[in-house]
Design a protein around this motif. Sequence first.
Motif, PDB file in Angstrom:
ATOM      1  N   ASN A  80       3.572   0.595   2.837  1.00  0.00           N
ATOM      2  CA  ASN A  80       3.028  -0.333   1.861  1.00  0.00           C
ATOM      3  C   ASN A  80       1.956  -1.124   2.593  1.00  0.00           C
ATOM      4  N   GLN A 126      -2.318  -2.548   2.808  1.00  0.00           N
ATOM      5  CA  GLN A 126      -3.465  -2.994   2.019  1.00  0.00           C
ATOM      6  C   GLN A 126      -4.623  -2.009   2.147  1.00  0.00           C
ATOM      7  N   ASP A 127      -5.141  -1.604   0.987  1.00  0.00           N
ATOM      8  CA  ASP A 127      -6.372  -0.817   0.935  1.00  0.00           C
ATOM      9  C   ASP A 127      -7.510  -1.832   0.918  1.00  0.00           C
ATOM     10  N   SER A 183     -10.131  -1.667  -2.109  1.00  0.00           N
ATOM     11  CA  SER A 183      -9.775  -2.152  -3.451  1.00  0.00           C
ATOM     12  C   SER A 183      -9.015  -3.477  -3.428  1.00  0.00           C
ATOM     13  N   LYS A 211      -5.897  -3.604  -3.123  1.00  0.00           N
ATOM     14  CA  LYS A 211      -4.569  -3.306  -3.656  1.00  0.00           C
ATOM     15  C   LYS A 211      -3.671  -2.745  -2.561  1.00  0.00           C
ATOM     16  N   SER A 212      -2.361  -2.781  -2.820  1.00  0.00           N
ATOM     17  CA  SER A 212      -1.430  -2.175  -1.867  1.00  0.00           C
ATOM     18  C   SER A 212      -1.363  -0.672  -2.143  1.00  0.00           C
ATOM     19  N   PHE A 213      -1.065   0.071  -1.104  1.00  0.00           N
ATOM     20  CA  PHE A 213      -1.042   1.537  -1.187  1.00  0.00           C
ATOM     21  C   PHE A 213       0.251   2.056  -0.587  1.00  0.00           C
ATOM     22  N   SER A 236       2.504   6.770  -4.247  1.00  0.00           N
ATOM     23  CA  SER A 236       1.534   6.638  -5.341  1.00  0.00           C
ATOM     24  C   SER A 236       0.745   7.929  -5.539  1.00  0.00           C
TER      25      SER A 236
END
Length: 195
Positions: free
Chosen positions: A31, A33-34, A37, A39-41, A45
Amino acid sequence: MKKTACVFFLIACLLQTTAPVYSQTISGDINLQDVSSGKSFSFSSLSGAKGIVVFFTSEHCPYAKLYEKRIVSLAAELKGLGIHTVLVNPNDGILSPDDAVEKMKGKSYPFPYLADKQQQCVKMFNAQKTPEVFLIKASGSNYELVYQGAFDDNPMSEEEVTETYLANAARALAAGKAVAKKTTRPTGCMIKSRQ
């Protein structure tokens, strides 16, 4: 004579390097950070993907910089084959200021660029260098390691590449064929850690 033999033995021990051990099964998920974006990755996903390329890179390593265009180009081809790509920057931003998250945000990639500052992903894969590549595929709730090592056989000159290790492995995986070469030795910079 005995002294000389002992000296040579000690030198040989000092020069000997132990190759890292790579697990064939990658357990768990991430988990992170991207930075592109915000957002979390997580790998989950990308459920349904035939495979995932995990490319460890950095902003300071000259070897990693040589592969920026190559990974973007290959990722576009692989996406069409159902294989996704993620970049992971594992270096500590204090030890390597060029790898701080703010510097990473200056890059724009067509795939996730992950900040692994706690080295969660590094530990999961036992990554040692940037650049270093791992190709994985889902296997139940875990991931199977399909390929680990170098992107290709010539970091210095793309025009002089004779073996495209990652591309070959990914194309074989997408086609449902056996991967001929499952591991190679990566060339690059050691991952920087405060631990």
